[in-house]
Write an enzyme that holds these catalytic residues in place. Sequence first.
Site, PDB file in Angstrom:
ATOM      1  CB  ILE A 118      -1.129   0.123   1.010  1.00 34.51           C
ATOM      2  CG1 ILE A 118      -1.845  -1.364   1.275  1.00 34.51           C
ATOM      3  CG2 ILE A 118      -2.671   1.376   0.832  1.00 34.51           C
ATOM      4  CD1 ILE A 118      -2.481  -1.285   2.379  1.00 34.51           C
ATOM      5  CB  THR A 119       1.486   4.391  -2.185  1.00 34.91           C
ATOM      6  OG1 THR A 119       0.222   4.429  -3.555  1.00 34.91           O
ATOM      7  CG2 THR A 119       2.404   3.151  -3.237  1.00 34.91           C
ATOM      8  N   GLY A 120       1.419   5.325   0.153  1.00 32.30           N
ATOM      9  CA  GLY A 120       0.736   6.456   0.910  1.00 32.30           C
ATOM     10  C   GLY A 120      -0.055   5.912   2.126  1.00 32.30           C
ATOM     11  CB  ALA A 121       0.589   2.620   3.971  1.00 30.08           C
ATOM     12  CE1 TYR A 173      -5.782  14.925  -5.816  1.00 31.04           C
ATOM     13  CE2 TYR A 173      -8.633  15.527  -6.594  1.00 31.04           C
ATOM     14  CZ  TYR A 173      -7.468  14.702  -5.873  1.00 31.04           C
ATOM     15  OH  TYR A 173      -7.904  13.889  -5.268  1.00 31.04           O
ATOM     16  N   GLY A 183      -4.505   8.882   7.670  1.00 30.51           N
ATOM     17  CA  GLY A 183      -5.985   8.397   6.510  1.00 30.51           C
ATOM     18  C   GLY A 183      -6.442   7.131   5.438  1.00 30.51           C
TER      19      GLY A 183
END
Length: 284
Positions: free
Chosen positions: A8-11, A168, A14
């Site tokens: 999982i990236t950005g883990a 974005y 959030g």
Amino acid sequence: MKGKRVLITGATNGIGKQAALELMKMGADVVIVGRDAIKTRTVSSDLKALSGSSKIDMLVADLSSMDETRRIADKFRSKYDRLDVLLNNAGAVFSQFQTSVDGYEMTFALNHLSYYLLTNLLLDILMRTAKEQGEARIINVSSSAHRNATLRLDNLRDESGYSFMNSYGASKLMNVQFTYELERRLEDSTVTVNAVHPGLVATGFGHNTGRVWSGLIKLAQKVFAISPQKGAETLVYLASSADVEGISGKYWNENQQKRSSDHSYDREQQKRLWDYSAQVTGVG
């Protein structure tokens, strides 16, 4: 999920952190990717305590850098020969025009190129896992912000006319179009790929966009946002549920297949995005 490995990236906060927690509770071996070593180590310890599981590893990288992305892919490959689920979740919004170390607009570099490059670098492990275990899954976290976006691949180094909302939204459209193009390229395998809109989630996302915009984002989150627990539900569902086995090339929200924007189904643009990404990264 016992015996399955999830990356999982950005883990470190959030929905990424929440998804890691829920999948660890299900018995998965989880590898989290974060940008800051101290924070990633702290989150790793927190997840062990909260889940009651020690099956967690960590990788540290700034995924806006292609070299950093290659480095963690190499490190993962050196340690593991199995990957059941790749959850591409890392992302951000940048109030001012910035370029990555590779010279590309930062939103494009982090929100799209990291998905494209990391996925392709680990695709052989995913395909081998699918062959040996019956399936493997790729999940790309997008957003409903893609719906009003259009793509231009000729201005990703150009500051003129920069809008963080447009950039974005375009990056989230890229996530969906990348998903659809990859699904066609994987159609003869049992590796599935899906995109997901997690909803407006109450996190720190967007709080770096200047006083006015960050104030509006915080207000919207206060009034409309769902919790990280709720936002992570569809991610966890796509990673773990037997109900979605074999389903690929779809856009999801609230555990349901949804129709993405009309523009996202443009096959010529999907291929142009793939070809451009392959040219930029030298992979694919």
